[in-house]
Write a protein that holds these residues in place. Structure first.
Motif, mmCIF file in Angstrom:
data_model
loop_
_atom_site.group_PDB
_atom_site.id
_atom_site.type_symbol
_atom_site.label_atom_id
_atom_site.label_comp_id
_atom_site.label_asym_id
_atom_site.label_seq_id
_atom_site.Cartn_x
_atom_site.Cartn_y
_atom_site.Cartn_z
ATOM 1 N N ALA A 41 49.602 -24.961 21.448
ATOM 2 C CA ALA A 41 48.648 -24.235 21.764
ATOM 3 C C ALA A 41 48.516 -23.403 23.185
ATOM 4 N N ASP A 42 48.978 -24.298 24.240
ATOM 5 C CA ASP A 42 49.125 -23.624 25.647
ATOM 6 C C ASP A 42 50.208 -22.609 25.646
ATOM 7 N N LEU A 43 51.374 -22.852 25.199
ATOM 8 C CA LEU A 43 52.421 -21.791 25.001
ATOM 9 C C LEU A 43 51.884 -20.700 24.160
ATOM 10 N N ARG A 44 51.294 -20.881 23.033
ATOM 11 C CA ARG A 44 51.038 -19.799 22.246
ATOM 12 C C ARG A 44 49.734 -18.705 22.890
ATOM 13 N N THR A 45 48.978 -19.504 23.759
ATOM 14 C CA THR A 45 47.995 -18.728 24.285
ATOM 15 C C THR A 45 48.506 -17.851 25.393
ATOM 16 N N ALA A 46 49.495 -18.331 26.245
ATOM 17 C CA ALA A 46 50.495 -17.557 27.196
ATOM 18 C C ALA A 46 51.132 -16.399 26.451
ATOM 19 N N LEU A 47 51.789 -16.469 25.238
ATOM 20 C CA LEU A 47 52.675 -15.836 24.691
ATOM 21 C C LEU A 47 51.701 -14.392 24.193
ATOM 22 N N ILE A 48 50.656 -14.935 23.505
ATOM 23 C CA ILE A 48 49.791 -13.659 22.930
ATOM 24 C C ILE A 48 48.907 -13.104 24.047
ATOM 25 N N ALA A 49 49.032 -13.421 25.295
ATOM 26 C CA ALA A 49 48.106 -12.877 26.566
ATOM 27 C C ALA A 49 48.847 -11.611 26.763
ATOM 28 N N ASP A 50 50.129 -11.214 26.460
ATOM 29 C CA ASP A 50 50.662 -10.275 26.818
ATOM 30 C C ASP A 50 51.762 -9.810 25.603
ATOM 31 N N GLY A 51 51.442 -8.673 24.932
ATOM 32 C CA GLY A 51 52.153 -7.920 23.830
ATOM 33 C C GLY A 51 53.650 -7.813 23.958
ATOM 34 N N ALA A 52 54.051 -7.513 25.368
ATOM 35 C CA ALA A 52 55.601 -7.324 25.473
ATOM 36 C C ALA A 52 56.199 -8.708 25.465
ATOM 37 N N VAL A 53 55.568 -10.021 25.968
ATOM 38 C CA VAL A 53 56.371 -11.043 25.936
ATOM 39 C C VAL A 53 56.249 -11.573 24.613
ATOM 40 N N LEU A 54 55.390 -11.281 23.636
ATOM 41 C CA LEU A 54 55.063 -11.810 22.493
ATOM 42 C C LEU A 54 56.357 -11.157 21.441
ATOM 43 N N ALA A 55 56.560 -9.728 21.911
ATOM 44 C CA ALA A 55 57.556 -9.226 20.925
ATOM 45 C C ALA A 55 59.021 -9.738 21.485
#
Length: 113
Positions: A41-55
């Motif tokens: 969950a903590d890594l998921r939260t960090a990833l979805i916080a920034d659309g570029a990082v999520l991509a």
């Protein structure tokens, strides 16, 4: 009520609803995990916080995602884990496709069977 106040209250309600929809859309978005490890969950939260990082996360292979997840989960202290979550975002932004200085996930089967 003067029209200015009506317009202001309408705009406030519209923006609040839009913000709620955006947060829901981001929080309900499917974020892929790894081969062996599920996405914490903590890594998921960090990833979805920034659309570029999520991509960037979605662009790497499931095996590469697994390496990052295992690296984060292998931390023994909470401060180390938080640093690794932050470094995961930073390393993805730097173009790295695997965690730096990590020998690899010890949970993966290496025999190929």
């Amino acid at each position: 009520m003067p029209w200015e106040l009506q317009a202001c209250s309408f705009l406030t309600a519209y923006l609040s609803n839009r913000a709620r929809r955006t947060v829901f859309r981001m929080s309900s978005e499917r974020v892929p995990g790894g081969v062996v490890h599920a996405l914490p969950a903590d890594l998921r939260t960090a990833l979805i916080a920034d659309g570029a990082v999520l991509a960037l996360w979605k662009d790497i292979t499931p095996l590469a995602r697994n390496e990052f997840i295992c690296w984060v989960e292998d931390a023994k202290q909470d401060t180390t884990r938080q640093r690794r979550v932050r470094r995961t975002r930073e390393e993805l932004e730097e173009g790295k496709r695997r965690p730096c200085c990590w020998p690899g996930c010890k949970h993966r089967e290496t025999s190929g069977t």
